[in-house]
Scaffold this motif. Sequence first.
Motif, PDB file in Angstrom:
ATOM      1  N   VAL A 372       0.838  -1.202   0.000  1.00 45.04           N
ATOM      2  CA  VAL A 372       0.000   0.000   0.000  1.00 45.04           C
ATOM      3  C   VAL A 372       0.880   1.262   0.000  1.00 45.04           C
ATOM      4  O   VAL A 372       0.638   2.202  -0.768  1.00 45.04           O
ATOM      5  CB  VAL A 372      -0.957  -0.004   1.221  1.00 45.04           C
ATOM      6  N   PHE A 373       1.920   1.263   0.809  1.00 42.97           N
ATOM      7  CA  PHE A 373       2.779   2.455   0.889  1.00 42.97           C
ATOM      8  C   PHE A 373       3.456   2.712  -0.461  1.00 42.97           C
ATOM      9  O   PHE A 373       3.515   3.838  -0.934  1.00 42.97           O
ATOM     10  CB  PHE A 373       3.857   2.297   1.972  1.00 42.97           C
ATOM     11  N   ARG A 377       2.925   5.865  -3.040  1.00 42.02           N
ATOM     12  CA  ARG A 377       4.022   6.730  -3.510  1.00 42.02           C
ATOM     13  C   ARG A 377       4.085   6.745  -5.034  1.00 42.02           C
ATOM     14  O   ARG A 377       4.194   7.798  -5.650  1.00 42.02           O
ATOM     15  CB  ARG A 377       5.362   6.244  -2.961  1.00 42.02           C
ATOM     16  N   ARG A 378       4.004   5.546  -5.629  1.00 41.73           N
ATOM     17  CA  ARG A 378       4.075   5.470  -7.098  1.00 41.73           C
ATOM     18  C   ARG A 378       2.968   6.293  -7.737  1.00 41.73           C
ATOM     19  O   ARG A 378       3.164   6.915  -8.774  1.00 41.73           O
ATOM     20  CB  ARG A 378       3.908   4.018  -7.552  1.00 41.73           C
ATOM     21  N   SER A 379       1.801   6.238  -7.126  1.00 43.71           N
ATOM     22  CA  SER A 379       0.653   6.918  -7.735  1.00 43.71           C
ATOM     23  C   SER A 379       0.543   8.364  -7.237  1.00 43.71           C
ATOM     24  O   SER A 379      -0.440   9.037  -7.511  1.00 43.71           O
ATOM     25  CB  SER A 379      -0.623   6.151  -7.421  1.00 43.71           C
ATOM     26  N   LYS A 380       1.539   8.783  -6.467  1.00 44.74           N
ATOM     27  CA  LYS A 380       1.597  10.168  -5.984  1.00 44.74           C
ATOM     28  C   LYS A 380       0.371  10.582  -5.181  1.00 44.74           C
ATOM     29  O   LYS A 380      -0.079  11.720  -5.256  1.00 44.74           O
ATOM     30  CB  LYS A 380       1.815  11.133  -7.162  1.00 44.74           C
ATOM     31  N   LEU A 381      -0.151   9.651  -4.401  1.00 49.61           N
ATOM     32  CA  LEU A 381      -1.235  10.032  -3.486  1.00 49.61           C
ATOM     33  C   LEU A 381      -0.668  10.850  -2.331  1.00 49.61           C
ATOM     34  O   LEU A 381      -1.384  11.615  -1.690  1.00 49.61           O
ATOM     35  CB  LEU A 381      -1.924   8.788  -2.907  1.00 49.61           C
ATOM     36  N   GLU A 387       5.712  10.861   5.547  1.00 50.36           N
ATOM     37  CA  GLU A 387       6.184   9.575   6.068  1.00 50.36           C
ATOM     38  C   GLU A 387       5.013   8.610   6.254  1.00 50.36           C
ATOM     39  O   GLU A 387       3.995   8.976   6.841  1.00 50.36           O
ATOM     40  CB  GLU A 387       6.892   9.805   7.412  1.00 50.36           C
ATOM     41  N   LEU A 388       5.163   7.400   5.753  1.00 49.11           N
ATOM     42  CA  LEU A 388       4.177   6.348   5.981  1.00 49.11           C
ATOM     43  C   LEU A 388       4.903   5.251   6.724  1.00 49.11           C
ATOM     44  O   LEU A 388       5.940   4.771   6.264  1.00 49.11           O
ATOM     45  CB  LEU A 388       3.636   5.808   4.652  1.00 49.11           C
ATOM     46  N   ARG A 389       4.380   4.885   7.877  1.00 51.01           N
ATOM     47  CA  ARG A 389       5.141   3.906   8.650  1.00 51.01           C
ATOM     48  C   ARG A 389       4.218   2.872   9.259  1.00 51.01           C
ATOM     49  O   ARG A 389       3.131   3.201   9.719  1.00 51.01           O
ATOM     50  CB  ARG A 389       5.899   4.628   9.742  1.00 51.01           C
ATOM     51  N   PHE A 390       4.673   1.645   9.250  1.00 53.40           N
ATOM     52  CA  PHE A 390       3.915   0.536   9.811  1.00 53.40           C
ATOM     53  C   PHE A 390       4.598   0.072  11.091  1.00 53.40           C
ATOM     54  O   PHE A 390       5.775  -0.266  11.072  1.00 53.40           O
ATOM     55  CB  PHE A 390       3.849  -0.600   8.783  1.00 53.40           C
TER      56      PHE A 390
END
Length: 602
Positions: A372-373, A377-381, A387-390
């Motif tokens: 999902v992260f 990022r690839r789709s520039k959401l 920062e996206l962190r799990f």
Amino acid sequence: MQKLIDLISEKVSAAFEAAGFDPAMGQAVLSNRPDLCEYQCNGAMALAKTLHRPPFEISDAVAAKLVETDSETFAAVQSVKPGFLNLTLQPEFVRGYLVKMLHEKKFGLQQPAHAAKIILDYGGPNVAKPLHVGHLRPAIIGEAVKRILRYAGNDVTGDIHMGDWGLQMGLVITELKLRRPELPYFDENYTGAYPKEAPFTLQELAEMYPTASAKTKTDENASDEEKAAAAAYKAEALEATKKMQDGDRGYRAIWRHIMNLSLPDLRRNYDHLHVDFDLWRGESDVHDVIPGMVEYFRQNGFAHESQGALVIDVTREDDAKELPPCIVLKSDGAALYATTDLATIQERVKEFRPDAIFYFTDKRQALHFEQVFRAARRSKLVLPETELRFIGNGTMNGADGKPFKTRAGGVMPLADLVADTEKEMYTRIRESNPDMPKEEAQKTAAQVALAAIKYGDLSNQPAKDYIFDMEKFTSFEGDTGPYILYTIVRIKSILKKYEEQGGSVKDALLSAPGTHAEKVLGLQLTRFADAVESAVRELAPNRICAYIYETANAFNSFYHETKILVEPDESKKQSYIALIAMTKRILETGIDLLGFDAPEKM
Ligand code: ARG
């Protein structure tokens, strides 16, 4: 306010410089020989290598400078072979630092110039299924991290992110249809209003879901007919899920009923755990924005068809193993878990412009979040700097080292685990307080049980598995929640007696520590900000646990060596009171960050 360790390092660095050496070598650390000194600096050892000089020559020179220039900070500066600097602080200096902490907000914890906007996604219960022990960790770790980040000056929003849009809803609908086909929800020609009241109770709902779920599963001994029946039931539930998601009036009405019954129950359960959310959103909230997001993926070439499904490739060149693509839509056009997570990211970005989003869930979901992260990022959401962190949590195991189960081997409802712990705590409280009225003992037991459960969990690193050990967790001794509470209660009782004797706790003046135990406790209190900062840096509530445990130990050593209330010297007595009052405030702040509080007596 500057941390004590930094203040000391600054002074030592200045002495390095004054002696003609690189000031960067003046970093001080906590002593690893507390019997010899309080802090130490090992810079001369490193410097000796580059300068090709014996290390003690350097440490001797620095020590001489320190003694010459700073008699206010250090009571003793020793250069010891082969080249260490052993540092002992002036008692008066320690007093000054503690007094300053007391005058500052949050004991002098440094606040950031700009508050970071952080969204925490934790709890994650699935509506229509009762909470089970697996939901405990994401809830209490997320809650603690929320409190810690907020205390450290961040702008934090906690979202429960309910699973309220998935197959469990379709299963309940299917089961209800089987039992009560005559209900208007299942009549395609019905155009009237649906009943306000649900056609089932919370108890029935709690029974219907597992019953339905069991019907979709068969074991290896099942006959072909049984297998076919299970498959047919599941297909029907999937269809019901899709129909509900697509907006079927009757099915949406059942969905509403399920939500109306489940939400108050969830709230009750989380309230009981002192876990609270700023937002009660869920997967269903992003349903309407999914088509637009999918269109955006398609138009910009971020997603492509693969075997009928719509996917986003997430593998990177540097991956040792290829990562499966992130599936946005199944071949039948249905949205999946990843789809709602992506849409939720899109909406969170729109609404909050967050600097970071942190997710708290079982660590077995690591691959899902990685996909999902990367897809986000690839789709520039998200912006590249977001920062996206799990933060994946380990499993809570039973005494056998396997995931915690009921005696019968089933999934343990969370409420039962809490009730069992409260019962155990009640017995212990009754033992140690035979005179406590029953009602108060029950209330206290609930309060201490929460500490037992939360501390037992949070004192472990989030990613580690641990064993839920009832005997150990509820003990008043050792590294446990009840021990910390017991320590706070002990301080409360001393302070109360002091006031009963006519003393005023808030006016008690702190003097320079006179005894070793007093100084050790005082120094331990100066390290509060270090503990909070490392908990923030590592998103690790266990750092707070370790700190308050050491603080409780330092207090108890002091308590056993010191006659506080019968001390004849008034200024000494006042100082003891001031010191333990501060200890109490720090411990209370610590447990509040962990998400529990202390009773008056126990
Ligand atoms: N409901 C999910 C589960 O029980 C957890 C949700 C975690 N959060 C998220 N954004 N996916 O597995």
